[in-house]
Design a protein around this motif. Structure first.
Motif, PDB file in Angstrom:
ATOM      1  N   ASN A   1      -4.795 -17.050  -7.909  1.00 51.10           N
ATOM      2  CA  ASN A   1      -4.881 -15.970  -8.877  1.00 51.10           C
ATOM      3  C   ASN A   1      -6.095 -16.112  -9.786  1.00 51.10           C
ATOM      4  OD1 ASN A   1      -3.985 -13.691 -10.383  1.00 51.10           O
ATOM      5  ND2 ASN A   1      -3.058 -15.057 -11.886  1.00 51.10           N
ATOM      6  N   LEU A   2      -6.886 -15.034  -9.872  1.00 47.35           N
ATOM      7  CA  LEU A   2      -8.028 -14.916 -10.788  1.00 47.35           C
ATOM      8  C   LEU A   2      -9.153 -15.904 -10.504  1.00 47.35           C
ATOM      9  CD1 LEU A   2      -6.306 -14.227 -14.245  1.00 47.35           C
ATOM     10  CD2 LEU A   2      -7.204 -12.581 -12.590  1.00 47.35           C
ATOM     11  N   SER A   3      -9.099 -16.590  -9.371  1.00 53.38           N
ATOM     12  CA  SER A   3     -10.211 -17.490  -9.043  1.00 53.38           C
ATOM     13  C   SER A   3     -11.354 -16.675  -8.446  1.00 53.38           C
ATOM     14  CB  SER A   3      -9.758 -18.566  -8.060  1.00 53.38           C
ATOM     15  OG  SER A   3      -9.315 -17.987  -6.848  1.00 53.38           O
ATOM     16  N   LEU A   4     -12.566 -17.004  -8.848  1.00 55.28           N
ATOM     17  CA  LEU A   4     -13.748 -16.357  -8.288  1.00 55.28           C
ATOM     18  C   LEU A   4     -14.074 -17.025  -6.962  1.00 55.28           C
ATOM     19  CD1 LEU A   4     -15.999 -14.259  -8.703  1.00 55.28           C
ATOM     20  CD2 LEU A   4     -17.326 -16.058  -9.836  1.00 55.28           C
ATOM     21  N   SER A   5     -14.217 -16.226  -5.923  1.00 54.61           N
ATOM     22  CA  SER A   5     -14.471 -16.751  -4.587  1.00 54.61           C
ATOM     23  C   SER A   5     -15.691 -16.079  -3.987  1.00 54.61           C
ATOM     24  CB  SER A   5     -13.266 -16.512  -3.666  1.00 54.61           C
ATOM     25  OG  SER A   5     -12.107 -17.127  -4.165  1.00 54.61           O
ATOM     26  N   VAL A   6     -16.212 -16.689  -2.920  1.00 51.78           N
ATOM     27  CA  VAL A   6     -17.290 -16.088  -2.136  1.00 51.78           C
ATOM     28  C   VAL A   6     -16.792 -15.958  -0.701  1.00 51.78           C
ATOM     29  CG1 VAL A   6     -19.623 -16.366  -1.224  1.00 51.78           C
ATOM     30  CG2 VAL A   6     -19.141 -16.961  -3.602  1.00 51.78           C
TER      31      VAL A   6
ATOM     32  N   ARG B   1     -12.625 -11.433  -6.078  1.00 51.50           N
ATOM     33  CA  ARG B   1     -11.581 -12.041  -6.911  1.00 51.50           C
ATOM     34  C   ARG B   1     -10.277 -11.283  -6.714  1.00 51.50           C
ATOM     35  NH1 ARG B   1     -10.750 -12.738 -13.390  1.00 51.50           N
ATOM     36  NH2 ARG B   1     -11.002 -10.489 -13.381  1.00 51.50           N
ATOM     37  N   VAL B   2      -9.158 -12.002  -6.666  1.00 50.53           N
ATOM     38  CA  VAL B   2      -7.851 -11.355  -6.538  1.00 50.53           C
ATOM     39  C   VAL B   2      -7.042 -11.593  -7.802  1.00 50.53           C
ATOM     40  CG1 VAL B   2      -7.841 -11.630  -4.032  1.00 50.53           C
ATOM     41  CG2 VAL B   2      -6.695 -13.322  -5.465  1.00 50.53           C
ATOM     42  N   THR B   3      -6.190 -10.626  -8.103  1.00 46.07           N
ATOM     43  CA  THR B   3      -5.244 -10.724  -9.217  1.00 46.07           C
ATOM     44  C   THR B   3      -3.849 -10.627  -8.643  1.00 46.07           C
ATOM     45  OG1 THR B   3      -6.849  -9.567 -10.614  1.00 46.07           O
ATOM     46  CG2 THR B   3      -4.608  -9.786 -11.470  1.00 46.07           C
ATOM     47  N   ARG B   4      -2.973 -11.551  -9.052  1.00 47.80           N
ATOM     48  CA  ARG B   4      -1.616 -11.593  -8.513  1.00 47.80           C
ATOM     49  C   ARG B   4      -0.601 -11.187  -9.580  1.00 47.80           C
ATOM     50  NH1 ARG B   4      -1.148 -13.947  -3.548  1.00 47.80           N
ATOM     51  NH2 ARG B   4      -3.048 -14.966  -2.759  1.00 47.80           N
ATOM     52  N   ASN B   5       0.517 -10.713  -9.106  1.00 48.35           N
ATOM     53  CA  ASN B   5       1.614 -10.296  -9.958  1.00 48.35           C
ATOM     54  C   ASN B   5       2.173 -11.486 -10.732  1.00 48.35           C
ATOM     55  OD1 ASN B   5       3.875  -9.063 -11.056  1.00 48.35           O
ATOM     56  ND2 ASN B   5       5.032  -9.087  -9.148  1.00 48.35           N
ATOM     57  N   ALA B   6       2.340 -11.309 -12.054  1.00 48.30           N
ATOM     58  CA  ALA B   6       2.967 -12.356 -12.868  1.00 48.30           C
ATOM     59  C   ALA B   6       4.427 -12.048 -13.146  1.00 48.30           C
ATOM     60  CB  ALA B   6       2.223 -12.518 -14.194  1.00 48.30           C
TER      61      ALA B   6
END
Length: 746
Positions: free
Chosen positions: A187-192, A273-278
């Motif tokens: 969650n919210l990690s910046l990736s390439v 970047r992905v955002t996951r449900n909390a």
């Protein structure tokens, strides 16, 4: 400075913020039905409208440059949380087949669709603000954020050396094998996303590389020919004045992928970047224990459903195809971002040592009644509180010199028998917690209520629970089915032949860091009735014996809704009898439909109502025949407005309250909240001054119209600027008197 002095430097008007809802045609001749969904604004769109007002602080060229950068970062963090909590919740409802409409008549799917569309506009605005305004202005000020291809060859060599020595060893490329599992994206990690192939005829292969969060996102440019600085030692966080040149860490990574993927063709690399449900959890009643439940929630949150995918606008179609399929997101949940994804790096820019590009620093001031109290004489502080109630106002008053001093005096005073406190959020390195531990070590009875379900602070609170229990402190975890949101502390002290109770009831958390940027109020009192009420409240926390007979405190869910409803209706009765009737309420959110209906009814009776609502507001103000006597304002500036103040005129014998609760259904019905009366005439005048100043602000105050749109106040020609936060800082410094603060006119 007047608006005329600034005329050449600022636009004539701030563009209004779009309505939080679809425009409604108002028929002044028709009877207004307060139960009609048309009269209620949407909660989710209302929150996005608040985030737009935050983003406007980055757009406003009247703000210093690094302040504008800071608000780009704040907006990013706010919207990240919005997607995790609110969009995640909507998606859960959709997956569960929920179709029941919200008070404004929208199904979860309709809300989800509207929110995603509105968020897209905001992201485009944020990206343009950074790339077209903030970034060029930084360059003019000597702070360059460069693209890798714009660097000199010697600078590229310096960055390649840094990457090879300090970044490459931390990277773990994960290549996707279509026959195997897809790499987990946290969650919210910046990736390439890296596309490679073996030769020109080979198949495209997808790999994910996580941009290491423990390396500076803004990497100082080092020229190997001139002995450039070590990027590890000169990140933006510690940069000094003068020219600075930076490049993004993900750009350095992408430019040196041949070191990570040797002997293959690197076709393309795209940040995402992905955002996951909390919104994940279990019923704590069927779990083995609440701590087990919270730890399980934290584990689940890491693997929760993806609710947003941010993707570089120039990403290869194959990257998009793989991510959509493997992350199970729809096209509507994909946001193409131009420029850097995740602009929280702007916090590092805002922290640079460039006072010429920032607002003057603010140092919270000593409270005038506690400034001369000897910290080595705890009895002196209690004597001051015993003399008269105190009202503390953060960040204008020092947290350390008020709340922390109160609890520290209790910990060290040999006459104190017991200390009780509620902890909803606190600093990771909490002086409050250390003080409570010290009190226990001195033989005092210490009880702490820690809310383990405080969103995104669960892990921090779990650590403190374990530490407190190790020290032999009584710890309660809140109550089943209710969150403990009250901000209260109680000190029990032996004095001569009596036991006296000292109370603190506040609007904000016992958090030394947020107290520097959140505006919050706290009442310190030796009122015995308030103390007795807190005794009952803490007994409920630890013993689950519910009380309904509080003497002065308004407590949710027991008495709060009924008490506020009664006071609103009382003002309506005054208005119908021809007497002056007035309500002024300052809060963070007005969401509860029943409270909105009560305010509509009061307005129809003729009650004059001013609402200062920082964020969500379901009520439509200024509708003829329904809410024409209601105004709604929102103040957004250098401090986050967090305090709650409630004023009811009551025929000239007014009631004043402060406390922890907004007018949201969750606060009124599903949380334990505490609201305290402010009865001292001097403290009431202090609250009047705060309300007057906020309602007189003509620079940072937004005024809502009936459609839910907002327009920012601007000084009229010849009118002096009035920024509420600046005025209240001047008051705390003693530069102005309370009486000199401007009287407001609606």
């Amino acid at each position: 400075m007047t608006s005329e002095d600034r005329e050449a430097d600022a636009p004539a008007r701030t563009p209004p913020i779009a309505p939080a809802d679809a425009p409604v045609s108002f028929d002044a001749d028709a009877d207004a039905d307060a139960d009609d969904p048309a009269w209620y604004l949407n909660r989710e769109l209302g929150e996005l409208a608040f985030h737009h007002r935050v983003l406007h602080e980055a757009l406003d060229d009247r703000n210093p440059l690094l302040e504008r950068a800071k608000f780009l970062a704040i907006f990013t963090g706010n919207v990240d949380e919005f997607f995790m909590k609110r969009v995640g919740g909507l998606k859960q409802q959709m997956d569960a087949g929920v179709t029941a409409p919200s008070p404004d008549g929208r199904t979860p799917r309709e809300q989800w669709s509207a929110v995603l569309s509105r968020a897209s506009d905001l992201f485009e605005t944020q990206d343009r603000c950074f790339s077209e305004t903030v970034r060029p202005a930084l360059a003019e000020a000597g702070i360059e954020i460069l693209d890798h291809e714009d660097l000199r060859e010697s600078e590229r060599r310096g960055l390649r050396s840094y990457f090879e020595e300090s970044v490459l060893p931390t990277l773990t490329p994960l290549t996707f094998d279509p026959a195997g599992s897809f790499p987990f994206i946290s969650n919210l990690s910046l990736s390439v996303a890296v596309l490679t192939r073996d030769g020109p005829d080979g198949d495209l292969r997808f790999s994910r590389v996580k941009v290491p969060p423990n390396r500076p996102r803004l990497v100082p440019v080092a020229d190997v020919t001139d002995g450039g600085a070590d990027p590890d030692e000169t990140s933006a966080d510690g940069a000094s004045g003068g020219a600075r040149r930076f490049v993004f860490l993900e750009d350095v990574l992408c430019a040196n992928l041949d070191l990570l993927f040797p002997n293959v063709e690197v076709v393309e690399a795209s940040p995402f970047r992905v955002t996951r449900n909390a919104e994940v959890g279990r019923d704590e009643e069927v779990a083995e224990g609440l701590i087990d439940t919270i730890e399980d929630v934290l584990r689940q949150r890491r693997f929760a459903t993806v609710v947003r995918l941010e993707l570089d606008a120039d990403a290869h179609p194959f990257v998009r195809e793989v991510l959509l399929e493997r992350l199970n997101v729809s096209e509507a949940e994909v946001y193409e971002r131009s420029g850097p994804i995740d602009k929280k790096f702007c916090f590092a820019l805002a922290g640079m040592d460039r006072p010429d590009l920032r607002l003057p620093a603010w140092t919270p001031q000593p409270h005038p009644r506690l400034a001369d109290v000897d910290p080595d004489d705890p009895a002196a502080l209690f004597a001051e509180v015993r003399t008269d109630d105190l009202l503390v106002h953060h960040p204008y008053h020092s947290f350390a010199g008020t709340v922390q001093a109160f609890l520290s005096a209790a910990a060290s005073d040999p006459d104190v028998l017991a200390i009780k406190a509620t902890i909803y959020r606190t600093a990771p390195d909490s002086g409050i917690i250390r003080t409570l531990i010290e009190a226990a070590s001195r033989g005092k009875q210490v009880a702490v209520v820690v809310e383990l379900q405080a969103r995104f602070d669960e892990e921090n609170n779990l650590r403190w629970v374990k530490r407190l229990e190790e020290e032999g402190i009584h710890v309660a975890y809140g109550t089943v089915g209710l969150k403990t949101h009250a901000k209260t502390a109680l000190v029990v002290r032996q004095e001569a032949d009596t036991v006296r109770l000292y109370s603190h009831v506040a609007t904000g958390n016992y958090h030394s860091e947020t107290a520097k940027t959140y505006t919050d109020l706290g009442l310190l009192t030796a009122d015995r009735a308030v103390g007795r009420d807190l005794v009952k409240l803490f007994n409920f926390f630890t013993g689950h014996a519910r009380h309904t007979d509080y003497e002065k405190l308004l407590v949710a869910p027991e008495t709060l809704r009924e008490a506020f409803t009664e006071r609103i209706r009382r003002e309506a009765d005054h208005a119908r009898a021809g007497r002056e009737a007035r309500i002024v309420v300052k809060m963070n959110s007005l969401e509860d439909p029943a409270m909105v209906r009560e305010l509509y009814a009061a307005s129809q009776a003729g009650v004059d109502i001013d609402l200062v609502v920082r964020g969500i507001c379901r009520l439509r103000p200024g509708v003829e025949g329904l809410s024409e006597t209601v105004s709604v304002s929102s103040v957004v500036g250098r401090f986050l407005e967090h305090s709650r103040i409630f004023y009811f005129h009551d025929g000239g014998d007014p009631d004043y309250y402060i406390g922890s609760a907004d007018w949201m259904t969750r606060n009124l019905d599903r949380r334990v909240e505490a609201i305290a009366p402010v009865e001292d005439p001097e403290l009431r005048r202090e609250l009047d001054a705060v309300l007057r100043t906020l309602l007189a602000d003509n620079r940072k105050r937004w005024v809502m119209d009936a459609s839910g749109g907002y327009e920012q106040r601007r000084p009229d020609p010849g009118e002096e600027d009035l920024v509420a936060h600046d005025a209240l800082m001047s008051l705390a410094r003693g530069d102005v008197t309370r009486e000199s603060l401007t009287e407001y006119e609606r």
